[in-house]
Design a protein around this motif. Sequence first.
Motif, mmCIF file in Angstrom:
data_model
loop_
_atom_site.group_PDB
_atom_site.id
_atom_site.type_symbol
_atom_site.label_atom_id
_atom_site.label_comp_id
_atom_site.label_asym_id
_atom_site.label_seq_id
_atom_site.Cartn_x
_atom_site.Cartn_y
_atom_site.Cartn_z
ATOM 1 N N TYR A 184 0.860 -1.185 0.000
ATOM 2 C CA TYR A 184 0.000 0.000 0.000
ATOM 3 C C TYR A 184 0.897 1.235 0.000
ATOM 4 N N ALA A 217 0.547 5.762 0.780
ATOM 5 C CA ALA A 217 -0.305 6.866 1.217
ATOM 6 C C ALA A 217 0.568 8.089 1.470
ATOM 7 N N LYS A 263 -3.631 8.755 -1.978
ATOM 8 C CA LYS A 263 -4.572 8.680 -0.866
ATOM 9 C C LYS A 263 -3.941 9.148 0.441
ATOM 10 N N ASN A 264 -4.793 9.519 1.378
ATOM 11 C CA ASN A 264 -4.346 10.011 2.679
ATOM 12 C C ASN A 264 -3.993 8.850 3.593
ATOM 13 N N TRP A 265 -2.967 9.053 4.417
ATOM 14 C CA TRP A 265 -2.542 7.983 5.311
ATOM 15 C C TRP A 265 -3.570 7.649 6.379
ATOM 16 N N ASP A 266 -4.570 8.505 6.572
ATOM 17 C CA ASP A 266 -5.632 8.216 7.533
ATOM 18 C C ASP A 266 -6.401 6.950 7.163
ATOM 19 N N GLU A 267 -6.401 6.578 5.882
ATOM 20 C CA GLU A 267 -7.074 5.351 5.439
ATOM 21 C C GLU A 267 -6.478 4.113 6.100
ATOM 22 N N PHE A 268 -5.261 4.222 6.613
ATOM 23 C CA PHE A 268 -4.564 3.065 7.160
ATOM 24 C C PHE A 268 -4.439 3.099 8.679
ATOM 25 N N GLU A 293 -10.933 -0.161 10.410
ATOM 26 C CA GLU A 293 -11.130 -0.973 9.206
ATOM 27 C C GLU A 293 -9.846 -1.166 8.404
ATOM 28 N N ALA A 294 -8.785 -0.536 8.833
ATOM 29 C CA ALA A 294 -7.515 -0.591 8.091
ATOM 30 C C ALA A 294 -6.866 -1.964 8.230
#
Length: 168
Positions: free
Chosen positions: A37, A39, A68-73, A77-78
């Motif tokens: 991944y 970010a 994408k923003n690192w907040d997604e991870f 749910e990451a």
Amino acid sequence: MSDRVYNALFLCTGNSARSILAEAILQSEGQGRFRAYSAGSNPAGKVHPYSLDLLKIMGHPIEGLRSKNWDEFSGAEAPRLDFVFTVCDNAAGETCPVWPGQPMTAHWGIADPAAVTGSEAEKRAAFAEAYRMMFNRISLFLALPLESIDQMSLQNRLREIGAEKAEV
């Protein structure tokens, strides 16, 4: 041989060049052992076209690559992360979110090819150099015996890979 699949996240500020290159390289070269991944702390919102061109030329799939923003991870749910690599000096100095899984971290800084000025040939050469350095570091990483190496030794080796001049 373990059937474990490791999750690795590559971080940069803009998530348009270096971290995208790393994601694509590890995803294909990891041969199913890794889920890669990328970010950014301040994502550009699009992948740099030279990154996509170079990845296609080098035979890497580009479907699904996005800035994408690192907040997604960092949320519930990451994916549980095993490794987090910063590939730019800005991201290395920023306060990162808490990553699920308490991953090992290392800084693998590479100059930003998207910041290079000059002719198109000079800009594309900078992307090629960033790719070469990242490919070499990922190759060293993939050669590590992850299943049998102790945590301290592995953490030290990850840092050493980031300091490699990436000569091959």
